[in-house]
Design a protein around this motif. Structure first.
Motif, PDB file in Angstrom:
ATOM      1  N   ALA A  97       0.811  -1.219   0.000  1.00  0.00           N
ATOM      2  CA  ALA A  97       0.000   0.000   0.000  1.00  0.00           C
ATOM      3  C   ALA A  97       0.839   1.261   0.000  1.00  0.00           C
ATOM      4  O   ALA A  97       0.368   2.336  -0.396  1.00  0.00           O
ATOM      5  CB  ALA A  97      -0.927   0.003   1.210  1.00  0.00           C
TER       6      ALA A  97
ATOM      7  N   ILE B 256      -1.873   1.655  -6.347  1.00  0.00           N
ATOM      8  CA  ILE B 256      -2.461   0.452  -5.772  1.00  0.00           C
ATOM      9  C   ILE B 256      -3.945   0.618  -5.492  1.00  0.00           C
ATOM     10  O   ILE B 256      -4.627  -0.352  -5.254  1.00  0.00           O
ATOM     11  CB  ILE B 256      -1.730   0.043  -4.476  1.00  0.00           C
ATOM     12  CG1 ILE B 256      -1.616   1.205  -3.477  1.00  0.00           C
ATOM     13  CG2 ILE B 256      -0.344  -0.464  -4.802  1.00  0.00           C
ATOM     14  CD1 ILE B 256      -2.805   1.430  -2.613  1.00  0.00           C
ATOM     15  N   SER B 257      -4.444   1.808  -5.506  1.00  0.00           N
ATOM     16  CA  SER B 257      -5.858   2.012  -5.229  1.00  0.00           C
ATOM     17  C   SER B 257      -6.627   2.149  -6.529  1.00  0.00           C
ATOM     18  O   SER B 257      -6.064   2.436  -7.572  1.00  0.00           O
ATOM     19  CB  SER B 257      -6.055   3.257  -4.358  1.00  0.00           C
ATOM     20  OG  SER B 257      -5.599   4.404  -5.039  1.00  0.00           O
ATOM     21  N   TYR B 258      -7.924   1.941  -6.436  1.00  0.00           N
ATOM     22  CA  TYR B 258      -8.766   2.011  -7.626  1.00  0.00           C
ATOM     23  C   TYR B 258      -9.958   2.900  -7.346  1.00  0.00           C
ATOM     24  O   TYR B 258     -10.614   2.781  -6.308  1.00  0.00           O
ATOM     25  CB  TYR B 258      -9.246   0.619  -8.031  1.00  0.00           C
ATOM     26  CG  TYR B 258     -10.282   0.641  -9.122  1.00  0.00           C
ATOM     27  CD1 TYR B 258      -9.904   0.818 -10.446  1.00  0.00           C
ATOM     28  CD2 TYR B 258     -11.635   0.494  -8.833  1.00  0.00           C
ATOM     29  CE1 TYR B 258     -10.833   0.849 -11.457  1.00  0.00           C
ATOM     30  CE2 TYR B 258     -12.584   0.528  -9.841  1.00  0.00           C
ATOM     31  CZ  TYR B 258     -12.180   0.696 -11.143  1.00  0.00           C
ATOM     32  OH  TYR B 258     -13.121   0.732 -12.135  1.00  0.00           O
ATOM     33  N   GLU B 259     -10.211   3.819  -8.237  1.00  0.00           N
ATOM     34  CA  GLU B 259     -11.387   4.655  -8.143  1.00  0.00           C
ATOM     35  C   GLU B 259     -12.348   4.267  -9.250  1.00  0.00           C
ATOM     36  O   GLU B 259     -11.943   4.131 -10.406  1.00  0.00           O
ATOM     37  CB  GLU B 259     -11.010   6.147  -8.283  1.00  0.00           C
ATOM     38  CG  GLU B 259     -10.105   6.652  -7.171  1.00  0.00           C
ATOM     39  CD  GLU B 259     -10.775   6.628  -5.813  1.00  0.00           C
ATOM     40  OE1 GLU B 259     -12.014   6.642  -5.758  1.00  0.00           O
ATOM     41  OE2 GLU B 259     -10.058   6.580  -4.798  1.00  0.00           O
TER      42      GLU B 259
ATOM     43  N   PRO C 104      -8.384  -4.766  -8.929  1.00  0.00           N
ATOM     44  CA  PRO C 104      -8.643  -3.758  -7.888  1.00  0.00           C
ATOM     45  C   PRO C 104     -10.085  -3.260  -7.842  1.00  0.00           C
ATOM     46  O   PRO C 104     -10.591  -2.938  -6.774  1.00  0.00           O
ATOM     47  CB  PRO C 104      -7.668  -2.619  -8.260  1.00  0.00           C
ATOM     48  CG  PRO C 104      -6.559  -3.303  -8.969  1.00  0.00           C
ATOM     49  CD  PRO C 104      -7.187  -4.430  -9.738  1.00  0.00           C
TER      50      PRO C 104
ATOM     51  N   TYR D 281     -12.855  -2.732  -4.351  1.00  0.00           N
ATOM     52  CA  TYR D 281     -13.229  -1.407  -3.860  1.00  0.00           C
ATOM     53  C   TYR D 281     -14.342  -1.528  -2.815  1.00  0.00           C
ATOM     54  O   TYR D 281     -15.262  -2.316  -2.989  1.00  0.00           O
ATOM     55  CB  TYR D 281     -13.694  -0.548  -5.042  1.00  0.00           C
ATOM     56  CG  TYR D 281     -13.983   0.897  -4.687  1.00  0.00           C
ATOM     57  CD1 TYR D 281     -12.954   1.818  -4.598  1.00  0.00           C
ATOM     58  CD2 TYR D 281     -15.286   1.310  -4.450  1.00  0.00           C
ATOM     59  CE1 TYR D 281     -13.215   3.136  -4.275  1.00  0.00           C
ATOM     60  CE2 TYR D 281     -15.558   2.625  -4.117  1.00  0.00           C
ATOM     61  CZ  TYR D 281     -14.521   3.539  -4.037  1.00  0.00           C
ATOM     62  OH  TYR D 281     -14.787   4.841  -3.713  1.00  0.00           O
TER      63      TYR D 281
ATOM     64  N   HIS E  13      -8.103  -1.311  -0.258  1.00  0.00           N
ATOM     65  CA  HIS E  13      -6.856  -1.107  -0.996  1.00  0.00           C
ATOM     66  C   HIS E  13      -6.268  -2.482  -1.283  1.00  0.00           C
ATOM     67  O   HIS E  13      -5.991  -3.245  -0.350  1.00  0.00           O
ATOM     68  CB  HIS E  13      -5.873  -0.263  -0.183  1.00  0.00           C
ATOM     69  CG  HIS E  13      -6.288   1.167  -0.051  1.00  0.00           C
ATOM     70  ND1 HIS E  13      -5.897   2.136  -0.940  1.00  0.00           N
ATOM     71  CD2 HIS E  13      -7.063   1.783   0.872  1.00  0.00           C
ATOM     72  CE1 HIS E  13      -6.410   3.309  -0.577  1.00  0.00           C
ATOM     73  NE2 HIS E  13      -7.122   3.118   0.522  1.00  0.00           N
ATOM     74  N   CYS E  14      -6.065  -2.790  -2.547  1.00  0.00           N
ATOM     75  CA  CYS E  14      -5.642  -4.140  -2.928  1.00  0.00           C
ATOM     76  C   CYS E  14      -4.269  -4.497  -2.395  1.00  0.00           C
ATOM     77  O   CYS E  14      -3.932  -5.682  -2.284  1.00  0.00           O
ATOM     78  CB  CYS E  14      -5.680  -4.292  -4.451  1.00  0.00           C
ATOM     79  SG  CYS E  14      -4.623  -3.114  -5.333  1.00  0.00           S
TER      80      CYS E  14
ATOM     81  N   ARG F  51      -2.951  -3.706   0.675  1.00  0.00           N
ATOM     82  CA  ARG F  51      -2.820  -3.751   2.128  1.00  0.00           C
ATOM     83  C   ARG F  51      -3.096  -5.148   2.677  1.00  0.00           C
ATOM     84  O   ARG F  51      -3.730  -5.969   2.035  1.00  0.00           O
ATOM     85  CB  ARG F  51      -3.787  -2.759   2.774  1.00  0.00           C
ATOM     86  CG  ARG F  51      -3.414  -1.304   2.543  1.00  0.00           C
ATOM     87  CD  ARG F  51      -4.408  -0.386   3.216  1.00  0.00           C
ATOM     88  NE  ARG F  51      -4.067   1.014   2.977  1.00  0.00           N
ATOM     89  CZ  ARG F  51      -4.839   2.032   3.341  1.00  0.00           C
ATOM     90  NH1 ARG F  51      -5.998   1.807   3.933  1.00  0.00           N
ATOM     91  NH2 ARG F  51      -4.455   3.273   3.088  1.00  0.00           N
TER      92      ARG F  51
END
Length: 324
Positions: free
Chosen positions: A152, A157-160, A270, A274, A277-278, A280
């Motif tokens: 993370a 690494i995050s997706y919106e 990812p 949601y 966080h993929c 972590r």
């Protein structure tokens, strides 16, 4: 196994049909090992050659980490391309029993990742049914450094959910999850069961009958328990015929336990995770069968749970060196 649906999924793009003499650079020699480059199109068989061998020897492959086993069974095929020469009639010097229709001695070659396996031959039929006990066991693996999503603390690494498809591709590199099956006509009875010599070269006399591919990502993430269906064959002039496959997946890692800390494998997109966080690690709150409840805390301080399938997770304690 459940009965196959009559719906035939659309197949991925396939190579062009073989020439009249049976040769094609895109089609495999069924009696030789296949060279496979993970950067290439997984729906294309590539016969070993000078360029392929140089590329393979010049680029060291990263160690693969086995996550589980894929069990594949080629059940049957129907309405295959007839072959002018072949069948048991030619073996005994008899005339064609089905004048003008032809027949075939089909067998299947299945490729997943770097593994290629083949079925037995079924003689003198365009609608073969393979023995029920024939099953292919293939390793499902990922490069050791790409088993889990990036930590993370790393970028991307995050997706919106509002991101465009181009932004998605930049943030997530999908691992190879395509399985490809190619059907051939055995030109010589019993040839498929012979072991080729090391010095064997040249194109095989076996005629290409078509190929199909299927994406098994839903199987590896537990969204489907079994794939059982007919796939349309293509790659020949007529693109006729279809083949039925049954695929199952079993991870090598046992199910996580309550209190374990786990990470998501790279098979998980990812967007399917949601608002998590993929990259972590998450604590397992409860496990019931294949269903896993993950406990997490939102930015506002709310303690929430996220339901996942155990296939989506890898236990950090048991695989610490690989995850790190």
């Amino acid at each position: 196994m459940s009965d196959a649906s009559d719906d035939i999924p659309a197949a991925a793009s396939m190579p062009a049909a073989a020439d009249e003499d049976g040769s094609s650079s895109l089609l495999p020699d069924p009696d030789e090992d296949f060279h496979y480059d993970v950067s290439d199109d997984p729906t294309v068989f590539v016969k070993p050659g000078k360029e392929g061998l140089e590329k393979k020897s010049g680029t060291p492959m990263e160690p693969q980490y086995i996550l589980g086993t894929l069990v594949v069974r080629v059940v049957a095929a129907r309405d295959l391309e007839p072959v002018n020469k072949g069948g048991l009639d030619n073996l005994f010097g008899a005339k064609k029993r089905f004048a003008g229709q032809g027949t075939a001695n089909p067998y299947a070659s299945v490729k997943f990742g770097n593994s290629t396996q083949r079925s037995s031959e079924v003689y003198d039929t365009l609608d073969p049914i393979w023995p029920r006990q024939e099953a292919m066991f293939m390793d499902v693996s990922l490069p050791a450094s790409k088993v889990a999503h990036p930590d993370a603390s790393e970028a991307a690494i995050s997706y919106e959910p509002t991101e465009s498809l181009s932004q998605e591709k930049e943030r997530y590199e999908k691992p190879t999850t395509m399985l490809t099956v190619a059907l051939f006509h055995a030109a010589e009875i019993g040839r498929a069961n012979k072991i080729p010599s090391k010095g064997m070269s040249g194109d095989s006399n076996d005629m290409f009958l078509g190929m199909a591919s299927i994406d098994l990502q839903r199987l590896f993430t537990g969204r489907e328990h079994t794939f059982d269906g007919w796939l349309q064959l293509s790659g020949t002039e007529t693109s006729r015929g279809s083949v039925r496959l049954v695929c199952e997946y079993e991870p090598s890692d046992p199910a996580p336990r309550s209190g374990d800390y786990c990470r998501f494998t790279r098979f998980c997109h990812p967007r399917d995770l949601y608002p998590l966080h993929c990259g972590r690690q998450y604590r397992i709150a409860e496990v019931e069968g294949d269903t896993v409840l993950i406990s997490y805390t939102t930015q506002e301080g709310w303690v929430c749970t996220f339901q996942a399938h155990r296939f989506m997770l890898i236990c950090e304690e048991r695989h610490h060196s690989t995850v790190e």
